[in-house]
Enzyme design. Structure first.
Site, PDB file in Angstrom:
ATOM      1  N   ILE A 140       0.839  -1.216   0.000  1.00 43.86           N
ATOM      2  CA  ILE A 140       0.000   0.000   0.000  1.00 43.86           C
ATOM      3  C   ILE A 140       0.871   1.262   0.000  1.00 43.86           C
ATOM      4  O   ILE A 140       0.527   2.238  -0.629  1.00 43.86           O
ATOM      5  CB  ILE A 140      -1.066   0.041   1.131  1.00 43.86           C
ATOM      6  CG1 ILE A 140      -0.453   0.212   2.510  1.00 43.86           C
ATOM      7  CG2 ILE A 140      -1.971  -1.145   1.116  1.00 43.86           C
ATOM      8  CD1 ILE A 140      -1.519   0.453   3.583  1.00 43.86           C
ATOM      9  N   TYR A 141       2.025   1.218   0.654  1.00 40.00           N
ATOM     10  CA  TYR A 141       2.865   2.422   0.666  1.00 40.00           C
ATOM     11  C   TYR A 141       3.345   2.739  -0.755  1.00 40.00           C
ATOM     12  O   TYR A 141       3.347   3.897  -1.167  1.00 40.00           O
ATOM     13  CB  TYR A 141       4.052   2.254   1.630  1.00 40.00           C
ATOM     14  CG  TYR A 141       3.618   2.004   3.061  1.00 40.00           C
ATOM     15  CD1 TYR A 141       2.474   2.625   3.570  1.00 40.00           C
ATOM     16  CD2 TYR A 141       4.326   1.155   3.909  1.00 40.00           C
ATOM     17  CE1 TYR A 141       2.050   2.389   4.873  1.00 40.00           C
ATOM     18  CE2 TYR A 141       3.908   0.928   5.210  1.00 40.00           C
ATOM     19  CZ  TYR A 141       2.771   1.529   5.686  1.00 40.00           C
ATOM     20  OH  TYR A 141       2.349   1.301   6.965  1.00 40.00           O
TER      21      TYR A 141
END
Ligand SMILES: CC(C)(COP(=O)(O)OP(=O)(O)OC[C@H]1O[C@@H](n2cnc3c(N)ncnc32)[C@H](O)[C@@H]1OP(=O)(O)O)[C@@H](O)C(=O)NCCC(=O)NCCS
Length: 184
Positions: A140-141
């Site tokens: 997700i980052y």
């Protein structure tokens, strides 16, 4: 409140403490956080009170992640170690209710934190540290625009061995560039 399509970041209340303690004491949630030691209700209440003080000083902004429908607290996140001189802060996030993993909610909560940090606090850089084996979080980052910029080698002792901690960051100009391209 910082409202997204599926979740809202809101201030934490003392009444939230029992749900937080119940969920955070699940080792599957804690294994990717810095402390594996179970917390007590009193400690969590203190932590919430301390976060209010730090918010007043502008050093730490801690939020509850609340599902919009039905309204339910599913995690916490925040910007900590805020420096208004260097205009930077560190992200922390956990969806402590595992039922809600892999539904896009952590991604949205992280995007809302970036909006808060860059557009409302006028930060220049936002960074975070993530365990080498936390692939879900790393995914997700990367998706919201962070870059992996370094490694703290063998920084964490867990499950009987040392593991690396990866450092990620994103600059305000990169965030704005993504918004312009419609990818943030
Ligand atoms: C990390 C965390 C915040 C992510 O929240 P989430 O709501 O589950 O995340 P999302 O659903 O938005 O996104 C998860 C993504 O990871 C992907 N994913 C899941 N497991 C994965 C794996 N093992 N390897 C790579 N990607 C994975 C999913 O497919 C999804 O990507 P997609 O939307 O592109 O398909 C949440 O799982 C959590 O709180 N975990 C425990 C605490 C924690 O790790 N905090 C972060 C500390 S740095």
């Amino acid at each position: 409140m910082i409202r997204g399509k599926y979740v809202t970041l809101r201030g934490l209340e003392l009444i939230d403490a029992p749900e937080i303690v119940r969920r955070y004491n699940d080792l599957e949630v804690r294994r990717f956080l810095l402390s594996v030691v179970p917390i007590s209700l009193e400690e969590e209440r203190d932590r919430i009170k301390r976060s209010w003080e730090l918010r007043r000083k502008g050093e730490y902004y801690m939020f509850g992640i609340e599902l919009n429908k039905p309204k339910r607290l599913i995690g916490t996140c925040g910007l900590e170690r805020v420096s208004h001189i260097h205009r930077r802060a560190e992200v922390s996030i956990a969806i402590f209710n595992k039922t809600y993993w892999d539904q896009g909610l952590g991604t949205e909560a992280t995007q809302l934190l970036l909006h808060f940090g860059f557009n409302l606090l006028n930060l220049h850089s936002i960074w975070l540290a993530v365990f080498e084996d936390n692939r879900r979080a790393q995914h997700i980052y990367g998706k919201v625009g962070f870059q992996r910029v370094g490694t703290r080698r063998q920084a964490i002792f867990r499950d009987g061995r040392y593991i690396d901690m990866y450092l990620y960051d994103i600059l305000a100009e990169e965030y704005r560039h993504q918004l312009e391209r419609g990818t943030a």
